[in-house]
Design an enzyme around this catalytic site. Structure first.
Site, PDB file in Angstrom:
ATOM      1  CD1 TRP A  86       6.300   3.526   4.107  1.00  0.00           C
ATOM      2  CD2 TRP A  86       7.526   4.251   2.384  1.00  0.00           C
ATOM      3  NE1 TRP A  86       6.688   4.814   4.369  1.00  0.00           N
ATOM      4  CE2 TRP A  86       7.444   5.286   3.339  1.00  0.00           C
ATOM      5  CE3 TRP A  86       8.250   4.494   1.213  1.00  0.00           C
ATOM      6  CZ2 TRP A  86       8.058   6.530   3.163  1.00  0.00           C
ATOM      7  CZ3 TRP A  86       8.862   5.725   1.045  1.00  0.00           C
ATOM      8  CH2 TRP A  86       8.762   6.731   2.013  1.00  0.00           C
ATOM      9  CD  GLU A 134       9.504  10.234  -2.811  1.00  0.00           C
ATOM     10  OE1 GLU A 134      10.436  10.573  -3.549  1.00  0.00           O
ATOM     11  OE2 GLU A 134       8.395   9.860  -3.225  1.00  0.00           O
ATOM     12  CB  THR A 185       5.265  25.091   6.020  1.00  0.00           C
ATOM     13  OG1 THR A 185       6.445  24.346   5.736  1.00  0.00           O
ATOM     14  CG2 THR A 185       4.059  24.314   5.558  1.00  0.00           C
ATOM     15  CB  SER A 227      10.691   6.247 -14.395  1.00  0.00           C
ATOM     16  OG  SER A 227       9.570   7.081 -14.499  1.00  0.00           O
ATOM     17  CB  SER A 228      11.968   9.707 -10.592  1.00  0.00           C
ATOM     18  OG  SER A 228      10.801   9.137 -10.112  1.00  0.00           O
ATOM     19  CG  HIS A 286      -1.587   1.319   1.494  1.00  0.00           C
ATOM     20  ND1 HIS A 286      -2.625   1.813   0.741  1.00  0.00           N
ATOM     21  CD2 HIS A 286      -1.348   2.259   2.439  1.00  0.00           C
ATOM     22  CE1 HIS A 286      -2.985   2.993   1.204  1.00  0.00           C
ATOM     23  NE2 HIS A 286      -2.222   3.298   2.243  1.00  0.00           N
ATOM     24  CG  HIS A 336      12.442  14.941   5.372  1.00  0.00           C
ATOM     25  ND1 HIS A 336      11.386  14.523   6.120  1.00  0.00           N
ATOM     26  CD2 HIS A 336      12.272  16.260   5.201  1.00  0.00           C
ATOM     27  CE1 HIS A 336      10.614  15.546   6.418  1.00  0.00           C
ATOM     28  NE2 HIS A 336      11.127  16.620   5.874  1.00  0.00           N
ATOM     29  CG  ASP A 394       5.664  17.989 -26.763  1.00  0.00           C
ATOM     30  OD1 ASP A 394       6.010  17.471 -25.691  1.00  0.00           O
ATOM     31  OD2 ASP A 394       4.806  17.469 -27.515  1.00  0.00           O
ATOM     32  CE  LYS A 402       5.411  26.984  -0.705  1.00  0.00           C
ATOM     33  NZ  LYS A 402       4.777  27.601  -1.878  1.00  0.00           N
ATOM     34  NE  ARG A 449       4.173   3.343  10.677  1.00  0.00           N
ATOM     35  CZ  ARG A 449       5.031   3.984   9.875  1.00  0.00           C
ATOM     36  NH1 ARG A 449       6.067   4.634  10.392  1.00  0.00           N
ATOM     37  NH2 ARG A 449       4.861   4.005   8.578  1.00  0.00           N
ATOM     38  CB  SER A 501      -0.110  28.580  -5.551  1.00  0.00           C
ATOM     39  OG  SER A 501       0.437  28.134  -4.347  1.00  0.00           O
ATOM     40  CG  HIS A 520      12.728  14.805  11.134  1.00  0.00           C
ATOM     41  ND1 HIS A 520      12.582  16.019  10.520  1.00  0.00           N
ATOM     42  CD2 HIS A 520      12.152  13.912  10.299  1.00  0.00           C
ATOM     43  CE1 HIS A 520      11.935  15.855   9.365  1.00  0.00           C
ATOM     44  NE2 HIS A 520      11.674  14.599   9.223  1.00  0.00           N
ATOM     45  CG  HIS A 521      12.040  10.449   8.975  1.00  0.00           C
ATOM     46  ND1 HIS A 521      10.703  10.332   8.696  1.00  0.00           N
ATOM     47  CD2 HIS A 521      12.479  11.518   8.267  1.00  0.00           C
ATOM     48  CE1 HIS A 521      10.339  11.283   7.841  1.00  0.00           C
ATOM     49  NE2 HIS A 521      11.413  12.019   7.573  1.00  0.00           N
ATOM     50  CE1 TYR A 578       8.473  19.702   3.338  1.00  0.00           C
ATOM     51  CE2 TYR A 578      10.296  18.208   3.727  1.00  0.00           C
ATOM     52  CZ  TYR A 578       9.336  19.064   4.204  1.00  0.00           C
ATOM     53  OH  TYR A 578       9.215  19.261   5.536  1.00  0.00           O
TER      54      TYR A 578
END
Lengths: 528, 292
Positions: free
Chosen positions: A146, A258, A331, A172-173, A76, A256, A105, A334, A453, A271, A305-306, A260
């Site tokens: 994951w 990722e 943040t 790909s990315s 998932h 991290h 294009d 924004k 979890r 926006s 921080h993870h 963002y």
């Protein structure tokens, strides 16, 4: 999607049937492919979430066995991150960036095709082990979360398939991002200076930079896993002088930024939408650009921080805590800017605006729980509980996904030439917005009360809120079927959309016909 | 940025990307199959992998061939050229980040994990209880002495010569570039030929060094964290040198065929950039892997 095109331009011919999609070099076709791929992945990953919530509906084991449950949580997460959210934003980038900057294009159309057509093969390789082992219920898919922490993931005997799937996704990315950067920096219409670009283009420019910087690091991490598992290296083995914690550092150096990568394009979408339905220009355009860049910069220096509970010198804990809470500043800039844009605006609440306002409100909740998690001593209590699950689902579902859905409603008339069914869309919004809170808000309580979890069974004291959460989950899941129905209905017909679609929509994409012709801006527009 | 756009070349639909995807899928899927089915007797069936590699080679010839023909037909204007340059530069940046992950692992091991295993910081009891008697040092194959006793390769032998070789090749490729810009064909071809020869000489020395390491020093990929970082860093670098030298060879052939003009030679520059990148990575390797 619709093959109807409005122009009789002589360059308009393209192969028909399946080869149109297989060989296409057109940014709109490729955008469509990305968006459909991500929709299919959203439903696949969503189905897995339903299995998870079904198992958690009551305490005790009733639906699946524990390994299958672990496989569901793992797949998932992977499918939603790499299959649904990321390709959806890339699809939007493909459709919109060339039209927004007045380019004919993407800069590298053939590589654009390759970026997409790697994805289905990567997804196949990721999912295939689930079907190895005879039948589905004894599938041998990855079941280590994951984040695939070592040493647990190193014990998985189909690891090589997983690793190469990640390599393909990264490839790909990276190619997609190179293309986006080259398009934005090199293909803008005359007069379109950087600080005149729509904010969606800005956020994607910065996102693409993040992707090129961190996807190779992820590739490095999984390569170390590969050689540790199959070729006898010791990167993550203490006996050989390595360290399993090294894996977490390398992974989160990717991981991290990722998050963002998934949220910055969402910021860009919101926006675009809020000014349209507030009938005012975006408040604080320049500060939005700088805030996006600041968030991107900070994302590189906060990864640990993870890992507060993993064992780190106190100086490290303090540094990563302070750096992390610093992200709240750009943040908040924004969030205040979006609010100020709406202030004294002539507001109307068409469906895209509803999703965008819900985004601002609910993403901010996710942001605040992020602050709570960023405080190291508090994190010792919250780490690996449902509080974390609630936090990142608020930023990724009511954040990234809500913005993507907002974008689909906002630009769907431009893509298809038809207005969507406003009544059904509003039902879709309200059912989703209510059920998603029923789904995730109680998970805060569960987490604070100590429910871990990634477990298929739990103590009976957690039963009530889990039941509530599961009911919310089923409703939220089902309401996305309605979304699919609305999208298909819009493609097949509906009220004719005008070129501008929304009466105060601003930007080059609203100056071309609806549906947008197969080729747009073959002659560059002049930007005043 | 701002140029006439009507002439920006947009390629027609192409099957090469899909061929590439199928090639990648077969290669990596086949390799994964071989690894997952690996036994003491050896790897699993590798047929799919070899077929995939053949498909990739076929794709490379087809796709690059198409691009070269388009270039020769004059379809790429200056704006397309800028796109290519940006793409190559960002691709090299992604490669830098890939190496950064492995350099990061090296620094982490040397500065943090190995000292911690030896009891540094607040890890005295880790050392005492889990790995009594282990003293942190570099090089090391860890408290388990994984792979057995080994010796390391000194910096001032072959690695130093290889440094000189690669640095010289950076000079020769620049000299060739000057020749191209001045329209001096002899200088171009001679400079490029020298670069290719130096590149393959480097690889020959590197192969010899690996052979020595395995046969005489007992330094292997499996020699704990030292062997892991040593071979993965130098190995990936060697792979990139192989790729670079191959690309230089292709460019040399194209130079001999007269594909490039003093103004129009993006492919040459792209490969030269790549070669300089490989060069810089080597300097990092020489300093942090061999020397310090």
């Amino acid at each position: 999607m619709s093959t109807a095109t409005a122009t009789h331009d002589q360059h308009d011919h393209h192969p028909t049937g399946i080869t149109r999609w297989l060989f296409t070099t057109n940014h709109k076709d490729i955008g469509t492919l990305y968006l459909w791929f991500s929709f299919i992945m959203l439903l696949t990953g969503g189905a897995m979430a339903m299995v998870i919530r079904a198992e958690l509906l009551y305490p005790g084991m009733q639906v699946v066995d524990p390994n299958f449950f672990n496989m569901m949580t793992t797949m998932h997460g992977l499918i939603m991150v790499f299959g649904a959210i990321m390709p959806a934003t890339v699809g939007l980038a493909n459709w919109l960036i060339p039209m927004m900057i007045g380019a004919p294009d993407m800069a590298l159309p053939r590589m654009n095709n390759w970026s997409f057509w790697i994805l289905p093969f990567a997804a196949l390789m990721l999912v295939a082990p689930m079907f190895m082992g005879g039948n589905f219920s004894s599938g041998q898919g990855p079941a280590f979360g994951w984040t695939f922490y070592q040493p647990l993931s190193g014990q998985y005997d189909k690891l090589a398939f997983f690793i190469f799937a990640v390599h393909l996704l990264g490839l790909s990315s990276i190619m997609g991002s190179i293309n986006i950067i080259a398009t934005i920096l090199n293909m803008r219409a005359p007069g379109m200076t950087l600080m005149k670009m729509p904010l969606f283009v800005w956020t994607w420019l910065i996102t693409a930079f993040l992707l090129i910087a961190v996807m190779p690091v992820l590739a490095g991490a999984v390569t170390m896993m590969l050689t540790d598992k199959y070729f006898g290296t010791s990167f993550f083995h203490a006996a050989g002088g390595g360290d399993p914690v090294l894996f977490q550092h390398v992974f989160w150096f990717f991981g991290h930024p990722e998050v963002y990568i998934m949220i910055l394009p969402a910021f860009g979408i919101v926006s675009q939408i809020i000014p349209t339905f507030s009938r005012k220009p975006l408040f604080g355009y320049a500060s939005m650009v700088y805030a996006t860049a600041a968030i991107a910069f900070l994302s590189f220096i906060v990864w640990a921080h993870h890992m507060f509970t993993v064992g780190m010198p106190v100086a490290g804990e303090l540094y990563f805590m302070y750096a992390t809470v610093m992200i709240a500043v750009p943040t908040a800039v924004k969030v205040f800017n979006w609010t100020a844009t709406m202030w004294k605006g002539s507001l109307t609440f068409e469906t895209p605006m509803l999703w965008a306002v819900a985004f601002v409100f609910l993403f901010t909740i996710g942001g605040f729980t992020g602050l709570m998690l960023g405080v190291a001593p508090a994190d010792f209590q919250y780490h690996d509980t449902y509080f974390v699950v609630a936090h990142f689902h608020y930023v990724l579902v009511t954040g990234a996904l809500f913005a993507i859905i907002a974008a689909v409603y906002y630009w769907l008339p431009k893509w298809t030439g038809h207005m969507y069914d406003e009544k059904l869309a509003k039902i879709h919004f309200w059912v989703s917005a209510i059920s998603v809170n029923v789904l995730f808000f109680p998970q805060h309580f569960l987490g604070l009360a100590g429910m871990p979890r990634r477990i298929p069974d739990y103590a009976v004291q957690f039963a009530d809120w889990n039941f509530v959460s599961s009911i919310g989950g089923f409703v939220f899941g089902l309401s996305q079927i309605l979304f699919l129905f609305i999208v298909i209905k819009t493609i097949r017909g509906g009220a004719k959309a005008t070129d501008r679609v929304w009466d105060s929509a601003d930007g080059l994409e609203w100056t071309v016909p609806s549906p947008a012709p197969y080729h747009t801006f073959e002659t560059a527009p002049e930007i005043k | 940025m701002v140029q006439a756009q009507g002439s920006y070349y947009l390629p027609k639909p192409s099957y090469w990307p899909l061929v590439g995807s199928i090639g990648l899928f077969l290669t990596l899927g086949g390799f994964a199959y071989a690894l997952v089915n690996k036994t003491d007797a050896g790897m699993g069936n590798m047929t799919a992998m070899y077929v995939g590699m053949a498909v990739i080679v076929f794709m490379l010839f087809g796709w690059f061939g198409t691009v070269i023909r388009e270039s020769q037909a004059g379809k790429f204007n200056d704006q397309v050229d800028v796109t290519f340059r940006m793409a190559m530069a960002w691709f090299i940046f992604s490669e830098v980040m890939f190496f950064a992950a492995f350099f990061g692992a090296l620094f982490y091991a040397r500065q943090l994990s190995v000292p911690w295993l030896g009891g540094a910081g607040n890890n005295a009891m880790t050392n005492e209880l889990l790995y009594p008697g282990y003293t942190a040092a570099w090089p090391t194959n860890g408290p388990g002495e994984v792979g057995g006793k080994f010796e390391t390769i000194g910096a001032w032998g072959i690695p130093f010569y290889n440094t000189l070789i690669l640095l010289s090749s950076g000079v020769t490729v620049t000299w060739a570039h000057w020749g191209l810009k001045k329209g001096n064909r002899a200088q171009l071809i001679l400079g490029l030929l020298a670069t290719v020869v130096l590149g393959f000489t480097f690889l020959g020395f590197q192969a010899h060094e690996y052979f020595e390491a395995y046969t005489h020093y007992n330094l292997k990929l499996t020699s704990g964290i030292y062997g892991s970082t040593f071979f993965m860093l130098t190995g990936f670098h060697g792979l990139h040198v192989t790729l670079g030298a191959t690309m230089l060879t292709v460019i040399l052939i194209r130079c001999i065929k007269g594909h490039f003009t003093a103004k129009h030679h993006f492919a040459f520059e792209a490969v030269a950039w790549y070669w300089h990148f490989v060069d810089v990575v080597w300097l990092g390797l020489f300093i942090f892997v061999y020397w310090l």
